[in-house]
Write a protein that holds these residues in place. Structure first.
Motif, PDB file in Angstrom:
ATOM      1  N   VAL A 148     -17.771  20.186  37.109  1.00  0.00           N
ATOM      2  CA  VAL A 148     -16.555  20.507  37.058  1.00  0.00           C
ATOM      3  C   VAL A 148     -15.710  21.455  36.285  1.00  0.00           C
ATOM      4  O   VAL A 148     -14.643  22.066  37.057  1.00  0.00           O
ATOM      5  N   GLU A 149     -16.398  21.728  35.212  1.00  0.00           N
ATOM      6  CA  GLU A 149     -15.695  22.663  33.764  1.00  0.00           C
ATOM      7  C   GLU A 149     -16.734  23.449  34.373  1.00  0.00           C
ATOM      8  O   GLU A 149     -16.296  24.523  33.589  1.00  0.00           O
ATOM      9  N   GLY A 150     -17.407  24.381  35.314  1.00  0.00           N
ATOM     10  CA  GLY A 150     -18.347  25.630  35.101  1.00  0.00           C
ATOM     11  C   GLY A 150     -19.749  25.232  33.762  1.00  0.00           C
ATOM     12  O   GLY A 150     -20.229  26.525  34.222  1.00  0.00           O
ATOM     13  N   ARG A 151     -20.063  24.179  33.352  1.00  0.00           N
ATOM     14  CA  ARG A 151     -21.287  24.016  32.668  1.00  0.00           C
ATOM     15  C   ARG A 151     -22.817  24.081  33.250  1.00  0.00           C
ATOM     16  O   ARG A 151     -22.699  22.809  34.663  1.00  0.00           O
ATOM     17  N   ASP A 152     -23.640  24.389  33.483  1.00  0.00           N
ATOM     18  CA  ASP A 152     -24.412  24.659  33.843  1.00  0.00           C
ATOM     19  C   ASP A 152     -25.290  22.935  33.381  1.00  0.00           C
ATOM     20  O   ASP A 152     -25.168  23.242  32.132  1.00  0.00           O
ATOM     21  N   PHE A 153     -25.738  22.723  34.338  1.00  0.00           N
ATOM     22  CA  PHE A 153     -26.999  21.418  34.150  1.00  0.00           C
ATOM     23  C   PHE A 153     -28.448  20.943  34.552  1.00  0.00           C
ATOM     24  O   PHE A 153     -27.494  22.114  36.202  1.00  0.00           O
ATOM     25  N   ARG A 154     -28.952  20.536  34.590  1.00  0.00           N
ATOM     26  CA  ARG A 154     -30.417  20.204  35.721  1.00  0.00           C
ATOM     27  C   ARG A 154     -30.085  18.641  35.526  1.00  0.00           C
ATOM     28  O   ARG A 154     -29.458  17.676  34.492  1.00  0.00           O
ATOM     29  N   GLU A 155     -30.194  18.289  36.143  1.00  0.00           N
ATOM     30  CA  GLU A 155     -30.396  16.602  37.019  1.00  0.00           C
ATOM     31  C   GLU A 155     -31.321  16.024  37.829  1.00  0.00           C
ATOM     32  O   GLU A 155     -32.627  17.267  38.285  1.00  0.00           O
ATOM     33  N   LEU A 156     -32.584  15.024  37.460  1.00  0.00           N
ATOM     34  CA  LEU A 156     -32.842  14.203  38.132  1.00  0.00           C
ATOM     35  C   LEU A 156     -32.890  12.775  39.054  1.00  0.00           C
ATOM     36  O   LEU A 156     -32.111  12.445  37.420  1.00  0.00           O
ATOM     37  N   ALA A 157     -33.361  12.674  39.714  1.00  0.00           N
ATOM     38  CA  ALA A 157     -33.347  11.054  39.812  1.00  0.00           C
ATOM     39  C   ALA A 157     -34.515  10.198  39.750  1.00  0.00           C
ATOM     40  O   ALA A 157     -35.545  10.584  40.183  1.00  0.00           O
TER      41      ALA A 157
END
Length: 172
Positions: A148-157
């Motif tokens: 929500v702050e605009g930082r890029d991230f990667r995610e997986l489950a």
């Protein structure tokens, strides 16, 4: 009929309206902290192969639980269940995660719809992803997103050996 001046009515209405707001503000100002998530598992060593060896948590404590353990009423476990409790440290938090091994009874199968999941920040995202797949765990393919702050991230489950869904992320 009693007639009150408009200013008095307005002041009374504001006082009533601010009561719940003030209580909400005070509640929000109190410190609250999530200490850890505790997952029930069937085989502690098998789970440690995921949470310690792949994700990087460190063992803090492993102990047999007494028959008077608070875990029995909390998790609604029958007295014939045997419990072994392990806390795990992260790089930033002491006892950040707990695993409670339950033997002597059959744990229920996971529900078809997931109702809760721990979300864990990891380093070496690509390596963790590869190790989860090599371990034969069910992995939802990673994706990129923004906080929500605009930082890029990667995610997986992924689903651990006991059917717990776990979400992992790494900030870019």
């Amino acid at each position: 009929m009693i007639r009150l001046p408009f200013a008095l009515v307005l002041m009374f209405a504001c006082a009533l309206a601010s009561g719940p707001l003030r209580a909400a503000e005070e509640a929000a100002a109190r410190e609250v902290a999530l200490k850890r998530v505790n997952l029930l598992v069937r085989d502690l060593d098998r789970s440690l192969a995921v949470y310690r060896d792949i994700l990087g948590f460190r063992n803090a404590q492993v102990s047999q639980s007494s028959p008077q353990s608070y875990s029995y009423p909390v998790f609604r476990l029958p007295a014939l269940a045997k419990l072994r409790f392990c806390t795990l440290d992260s790089a930033t938090e002491v006892r950040a995660l707990a695993l409670t091994e339950v033997t002597g009874i059959e744990l229920p199968a996971p529900a078809p719809i997931v109702t809760s999941t721990p979300v864990i920040r990891v380093e070496d995202f690509d390596e963790v992803h590869a190790r989860l797949k090599a371990a034969g765990l069910d992995v939802v393919e990673p994706r990129r997103s923004k906080t929500v702050e605009g930082r890029d991230f990667r995610e997986l489950a992924f689903t651990d050996p006991d059917g717990h869904l776990v979400v992992l992320y790494e900030l870019d």
